[in-house]
Design an enzyme around this catalytic site. Structure first.
Site, short mmCIF file in Angstrom:
data_model
loop_
_atom_site.label_atom_id
_atom_site.label_comp_id
_atom_site.label_asym_id
_atom_site.label_seq_id
_atom_site.Cartn_x
_atom_site.Cartn_y
_atom_site.Cartn_z
N ARG A 1 0.82 -1.21 0.00
CA ARG A 1 0.00 0.00 0.00
C ARG A 1 0.86 1.26 0.00
NH1 ARG A 1 -4.73 0.02 2.91
NH2 ARG A 1 -3.87 -1.72 4.09
N ARG B 1 -13.38 -1.34 -0.01
CA ARG B 1 -12.73 -1.10 1.27
C ARG B 1 -13.60 -0.34 2.28
NH1 ARG B 1 -8.61 1.76 1.60
NH2 ARG B 1 -7.58 0.54 3.20
N TYR C 1 -13.91 -2.29 5.68
CA TYR C 1 -13.11 -1.81 6.80
C TYR C 1 -13.52 -0.43 7.31
CZ TYR C 1 -10.01 -5.13 4.38
OH TYR C 1 -9.50 -6.22 3.74
N CYS D 1 -26.69 -2.09 -5.68
CA CYS D 1 -27.91 -2.35 -4.91
C CYS D 1 -27.59 -2.85 -3.51
CB CYS D 1 -28.78 -3.35 -5.66
SG CYS D 1 -29.34 -2.74 -7.27
N TYR E 1 -5.50 -1.88 -3.34
CA TYR E 1 -6.69 -2.62 -2.90
C TYR E 1 -7.98 -2.04 -3.46
CZ TYR E 1 -3.20 -4.57 0.15
OH TYR E 1 -2.04 -5.17 0.62
#
Length: 444
Positions: A304, A340, A344, A371, A401
């Site tokens: 990352r 994400r 998270y 939806c 990610y």
């Protein structure tokens, strides 16, 4: 003094702190990255679209090499991988950390040296192991006792494979409970506390075709403090000392994994890489001296922190809806290209690009087109009160990610990836089309 001929720029340096270093505002409200206006990228390639600043990726690779000159730096490919990313990583002198046969084969067929690749995974498939051995991967990280016999059999009595053991040091670190992997009672690694790590290592030493080169641990993700890494060094060196005492074993490598945190919004904390390198090196030297061991070569695995801040996701607004006290701004992407926030609770700082606005900032919730009530890209985001359908929104720190975790939900197709550099933009990964989806659907 501002004259009538000088544009009044609307962005402060603090607001751009989480954007690539090349980001400029050449006209009010019109941001450019790598010398290319984001609105131009959107017009040319459609939306949603990912934009990667190649120079930012390369500079972050160099920053790691400079901070850890004596260590081996492996880029964690799970964060994002494509052929161009493989090339950039190789050219900047980093190795690769992969988690599947797919990631491994993409890297090697692109020309990456297999001996500079490490294969991870808590549940490696037979294809993963076969591919790793066939291509000559540098090291395989053993994550469970059952892998030892399977790998030894696959290598064969006359073969040879370097391996590491992923151990669990019992340290809680990371930005969310779902991304904390250094604690006991989760799926990764072998615990030091209950003796499983030591038992697995003894079994590996009984397999002459497996060469144990070191210990590996990964504490979690989005770690912004140096302290957990120092604690991990102490516990891993303690294990190395016990192994030396019991087996006369001196391990030449120690892999501390990655998980280095980045800021997603202005003002958020990020891991201080310089402090990490300095203090880990000092801690490792002192711990080994106390234990009477030579200092092993350090390995780290940033993912990352290399690619995340180099990426931007650009969306087009489809609808603006006021419901009670809330304003929802719906865009043409969502959880299929960035799961994400739903997984998270990650918070982003989107901004209007492509036009100037004199309207005051108002809190809105940026939502996706899918939806699901949980399809929220940015809650409590500050956007101009006159945001309207057709506008472009750009989300920084979108390089990691996003596409790697993208799905086929609602069959909308995954977005393309572009790269910008020196005023030019090029396509790296094309948009997934309906034809791509149809061709996979082979039965009636």
């Amino acid at each position: 003094m501002t004259t009538l001929h000088e544009p009044v720029l609307t962005t402060t340096p603090a607001e751009l702190s989480v954007w690539p270093a090349s980001t400029t505002e050449h006209r009010p409200g019109d941001l450019a990255v790598g010398g290319v206006p984001l609105a131009e990228v959107a017009d040319r390639f459609g939306t949603p679209v990912y934009v990667l600043d190649e120079d930012e990726v390369r500079e972050r690779c160099r920053t790691y090499r400079d901070a850890f000159p004596d260590a081996e730096v492996l880029y964690a490919a799970k964060a994002f991988l494509c052929r161009a990313m493989v090339h950039w990583t190789a050219e900047e002198g980093l190795g690769l950390d992969v988690c599947s046969a797919g990631e491994l084969e993409l890297a090697v067929t692109t020309g990456f040296p297999p001996e500079r690749i490490v294969l991870h995974g808590n549940a490696k498939s037979p294809r993963d192991l076969e591919t790793a051995l066939r291509l000559g991967v540098g090291r395989i990280v053993i994550d469970s006792p059952s892998e030892i016999a399977r790998l030894a059999a696959a290598v064969g009595p006359g073969g040879h494979q370097k391996v590491m053991v992923r151990v669990v040091p019992g340290i809680s670190a990371g930005g969310h409970e779902k991304i904390r992997t250094g604690t006991d009672d989760q799926k990764f690694g072998l615990s030091i506390a209950d003796g499983y790590a030591q038992h697995a290592i003894a079994r590996i030493l009984d397999q002459p075709q497996l060469e144990l080169t070191g210990l590996h641990c990964h504490l979690g993700s989005q770690i912004t403090s140096v302290k957990p890494y120092l604690a991990a060094v102490r516990r891993l060196v303690g294990l190395m000392a016990r192994l030396h005492e019991q087996h006369g074993l001196v391990l030449p490598e120690l892999d501390l994994g990655g998980g280095h945190g980045v800021a997603y919004r202005p003002g958020e904390a990020a891991l201080d890489l310089t402090a990490l390198a300095r203090r880990v090196r000092a801690e490792l030297t002192q711990a080994c001296a106390t234990a009477g061991l030579p200092v092993p070569r350090l390995i780290i695995e940033p993912g990352r922190a290399v690619v995340g801040p180099a990426g931007i996701a650009v969306y087009r607004v489809l609808a603006v809806k006021k419901t009670g006290e809330h304003t929802f701004v719906a865009v043409d992407g969502g959880m299929s290209d960035n799961p994400r926030p739903a997984l998270y609770g990650v918070r982003y700082a989107p901004r209007l690009v492509g036009r100037a606005s004199a309207a005051p900032t108002a809190p809105v919730t940026v939502v996706g087109r899918h939806c699901e009530a949980g399809d929220v890209l940015a809650a409590d985001a500050g956007l101009p009160a006159d945001v309207r359908p057709g506008d472009l929104l750009a989300v920084p720190v979108a390089g990691a990610y996003h596409l790697s975790m993208a799905s086929g939900y609602n069959l909308v197709g995954r977005p393309p990836v572009t790269a910008v550099r020196a005023g030019h933009v090029r396509l790296l990964v094309r948009r997934e089309s309906l034809e791509d989806i149809r061709r996979r659907d082979v039965g009636l």
